[in-house]
Structure formats: C-alpha cells, structure tokens
Design an enzyme around this catalytic site. Structure first.
Site, short mmCIF file in Angstrom:
data_model
loop_
_atom_site.label_atom_id
_atom_site.label_comp_id
_atom_site.label_asym_id
_atom_site.label_seq_id
_atom_site.Cartn_x
_atom_site.Cartn_y
_atom_site.Cartn_z
N SER A 19 0.92 -1.18 0.17
CA SER A 19 -0.07 -0.23 -0.05
C SER A 19 0.80 1.39 0.11
O SER A 19 1.84 1.17 0.58
CB SER A 19 -1.08 0.22 1.40
OG SER A 19 -1.78 -1.04 1.33
N TYR A 157 -10.30 3.95 -15.97
CA TYR A 157 -10.37 4.72 -14.73
C TYR A 157 -11.62 5.04 -14.34
O TYR A 157 -12.14 4.97 -13.03
CB TYR A 157 -9.27 5.69 -14.52
CG TYR A 157 -8.67 6.01 -13.16
CD1 TYR A 157 -8.22 5.10 -12.25
CD2 TYR A 157 -9.26 7.17 -12.49
CE1 TYR A 157 -7.77 5.43 -11.15
CE2 TYR A 157 -8.62 7.46 -11.29
CZ TYR A 157 -8.05 6.38 -10.54
OH TYR A 157 -7.56 6.85 -9.04
N LYS A 164 -12.10 11.35 -7.89
CA LYS A 164 -10.75 11.84 -7.55
C LYS A 164 -10.93 13.34 -7.78
O LYS A 164 -10.34 14.26 -7.28
CB LYS A 164 -9.60 11.40 -8.44
CG LYS A 164 -9.18 10.00 -8.19
CD LYS A 164 -8.71 9.90 -6.61
CE LYS A 164 -8.17 8.56 -6.33
NZ LYS A 164 -8.04 8.38 -4.89
O1 0WD Z 1 -1.10 3.50 -9.03
C1 0WD Z 1 -1.79 3.67 -7.78
N1 0WD Z 1 -1.79 2.51 -6.92
C2 0WD Z 1 -2.48 5.09 -7.27
C3 0WD Z 1 -3.06 4.85 -6.12
C4 0WD Z 1 -2.07 6.15 -8.16
C5 0WD Z 1 -2.89 7.40 -7.54
C6 0WD Z 1 -3.42 7.42 -6.41
N2 0WD Z 1 -3.78 6.24 -5.90
C7 0WD Z 1 -4.50 6.30 -4.64
C8 0WD Z 1 -5.87 5.40 -4.60
O2 0WD Z 1 -6.76 5.81 -5.38
C9 0WD Z 1 -6.14 5.36 -2.97
O3 0WD Z 1 -6.65 6.76 -2.71
O4 0WD Z 1 -3.96 5.94 -3.52
C10 0WD Z 1 -4.56 5.78 -2.36
C11 0WD Z 1 -4.08 4.50 -1.83
O5 0WD Z 1 -4.35 3.10 -2.76
P1 0WD Z 1 -3.14 2.20 -2.81
O6 0WD Z 1 -2.12 2.06 -1.93
O7 0WD Z 1 -3.01 1.92 -4.14
O8 0WD Z 1 -4.21 0.92 -2.67
P2 0WD Z 1 -4.43 -0.31 -1.40
O9 0WD Z 1 -3.15 -0.60 -0.95
O10 0WD Z 1 -5.40 -1.24 -1.86
O11 0WD Z 1 -5.13 0.81 -0.31
C12 0WD Z 1 -6.43 1.24 -0.36
C13 0WD Z 1 -7.21 0.72 0.87
C14 0WD Z 1 -8.29 -0.53 0.67
O12 0WD Z 1 -7.85 -1.49 0.30
P3 0WD Z 1 -8.39 -2.66 -0.69
O13 0WD Z 1 -7.69 -2.74 -1.89
O14 0WD Z 1 -8.54 -3.88 0.19
O15 0WD Z 1 -9.76 -1.95 -1.16
O16 0WD Z 1 -8.36 1.42 1.02
C15 0WD Z 1 -8.97 1.02 2.02
C16 0WD Z 1 -8.89 -0.44 2.04
O17 0WD Z 1 -7.98 -0.77 3.26
N3 0WD Z 1 -10.40 1.30 1.81
C17 0WD Z 1 -11.30 1.60 3.24
N4 0WD Z 1 -10.82 2.04 4.19
C18 0WD Z 1 -11.60 2.49 5.31
N5 0WD Z 1 -13.10 2.39 4.82
C19 0WD Z 1 -12.50 1.46 2.71
C20 0WD Z 1 -13.55 1.89 3.78
N6 0WD Z 1 -14.80 1.73 3.41
N7 0WD Z 1 -12.71 1.11 1.16
C21 0WD Z 1 -11.53 0.92 1.03
#
Ligand code: 0WD
Length: 256
Positions: A19, A157, A164
C-alpha cells in the site's frame, strides 16, 4: 533534529505492505513522527497488528469510512491517546467493480454514490472528526492521494476518476475553510503504482507501461517515491502550502 520530531500522524488505507500508505507511514516514522494506524475491518485486524509491530503504535483501530460511528470514535480515540494530531494521511478509495469496468455511461446511481461516499466524502468527514486533535496541536497537515484520472478522462479509470475530481475540489474547499485553524490540506497525485487497489483496475499493467513510455523521468514508481512528498507536506517546510495538488508521477502530467 528530525524533520517530523514531536509530530503525531494518523495513517489510513494500509491494506498490506504494498500500500502507498505503508510507504508513507515508514517515511513519516523515519523522519521522527509517531504514527497511529487505522484498518478497514475485522478481516484485516490480525494482519495489520503483525505488520505494524515495528511501529509499536499506541493506536491501531478500525475505521470503515462508510460508518459515521467509526469516524466519530476514531476522532475521539486520537484525542484521548495522543492529546493532539499534526498529520492525517487519507489514502483510501473504492469503486464497485461493475462500475469501474463497465462502459462509463452505464455507471449506476448506487455505484456512483458509494464510490464518492468512500473515496471523497470520507476526506471531509474524517478531517472534521479529527478537528479537536488538530486544534490541540495548533494546526496541522491533511494530505490525500489522488490520480490524474481526476483531471482527464483516462480509459479504464472511469468512475474512479469522478471520485478523484470530487476529492481534489473537496481538498481545496477544506483548505479554504480550515485555514483559520492553521490546518493545511493538500493532495499528492501519484503515478501508477502496483498495489492491491491498482490490481482492481482493468489492464493496469498496460496503463502503467503507457505512462512509463511518456514519463520524462523513467522507471517504475513505488510507494517510497511518493513518501518523500508526504514527509514534506507533513513538515513545517510546507507551512505556506495549502489547497495544492503535487504531481508525484515522474512528470507524466506535463507531457502529451
Ligand atoms: O497507482 C496507484 N496505486 C495509485 C493510487 C495512483 C494514484 C492514487 N492512488 C490512490 C488510491 O486511489 C487511493 O486513494 O492512493 C490511495 C491508496 O491506494 P493504494 O495504496 O494503491 O491501494 P491499497 O493498498 O489497496 O489501499 C487502499 C485501501 C483499501 O484496500 P482494498 O484494496 O482492500 O480495498 O483503501 C481502504 C482499504 O483498506 N478502503 C477503506 N478504508 C476504510 N473504509 C474503505 C472503507 N470503506 N474502502 C477501501
């Protein structure tokens, strides 16, 4: 003295060690901050307890941002445990698969509402719950993770891009309404990074490859690349920056 010495941070959105939030948490700690964590649900509790052991956090607590009671409780817990808060990292998002992968014009009302509730409204609601802790610190820094798909229509996306755009303008209105309290609100617009959330995006590798072909700076991006900017935004070095969105994407945003 370390850059974030004496500062307390709350990091949301750690799902695993891939993450972006995990990379940010490590950098915040490296630079002297004390870090508290939230996890989304009971299912992640054990995994998170193991993962964050090296941090020995005083607070590791559940936060499902769809639940008002969770949000209010986390605000109270942060205040009760630390007495203040300096940094809040919003690093979470969700879009139902059918609405992420289908034709954009078929986006459902329920999917639109849920995606925006979790991915953008949560920034406002959680920041509001944390206000007593921020005010006790005399101000602070809120940062959120966004993507260029909120500025331009990027194929695959879809609805995530709409959330976003909402997140980014929410950040600016929050910056406006919290300036009096010396609370800054900024976004980090990250380039594509392989994480759990990214794997949910159709043809993410293709998207990543295409971005890499265009990026002025070459190489695959990692959470650590984003983390340096998070440290800067959390620190007093950025004390005059608010309502800003910094692209940390190897320069992808500036080329066509
Ligand atoms: O390329 C990328 N990975 C990018 C990510 C590029 C640009 C931005 N981002 C953003 C994402 O949109 C997000 O806002 O960065 C942020 C973090 O994303 P990440 O690190 O890529 O993703 P991940 O490790 O999956 O963490 C996001 C987490 C969720 O994980 P999963 O994949 O299990 O849905 O957001 C959390 C959850 O743990 N999440 C929530 N937390 C609290 N309440 C909820 C919720 N209802 N829903 C999802």
């Amino acid at each position: 003295m370390k850059l974030l010495e004496g500062k307390t941070a709350l990091v949301t959105g750690v799902a695993n060690d891939y993450s972006i939030a995990w990379g940010i948490a490590q950098a915040l700690r490296e630079h002297g901050a004390e870090v508290a964590f939230t996890y989304q649900n009971e299912r992640l509790k054990e995994k998170m307890s193991d993962l964050v052991k090296p941090f020995n956090p005083k607070l590791l607590t559940e936060l499902d941002v769809t639940k008002d009671a969770d949000i209010a409780r986390v605000g109270q817990e942060v205040f009760a445990v630390y007495g203040k808060l300096d940094i809040f990292v919003h690093s979470l998002a969700f879009v139902p698969k059918e609405d992420l992968h289908g034709d954009f014009y078929k986006a459902s009302r329920a999917g639109f509402a849920m995606a925006n509730d979790i991915s953008s409204y949560s920034l406002i609601a959680v920041t509001n719950a944390l206000l007593p802790a921020f005010e006790a610190a005399g101000g602070g820094s809120v940062m959120y993770l966004t993507y260029i798909g909120g500025e331009y229509a990027i194929s695959t996306y879809g609805l995530a891009g709409v959330t976003k755009a909402a997140l980014e303008i929410s950040g600016k209105y929050l910056a406006q309404s919290l300036g009096d309290k010396k609370i800054r609100v900024n976004g980090i617009s990250a380039g594509p990074i392989k994480t759990l959330a990214a794997r949910g995006i159709k043809n993410f590798s293709g998207l990543q490859q295409k971005a890499q072909d265009f990026m002025p700076l070459k190489g695959e991006m990692t959470p650590a690349d984003v983390a340096g900017t998070a440290v800067f935004l959390g620190s007093d070095l950025s004390k005059s920056i608010t309502g800003e969105i910094i692209h940390v994407d190897n320069g992808f945003h500036c080329v066509r």
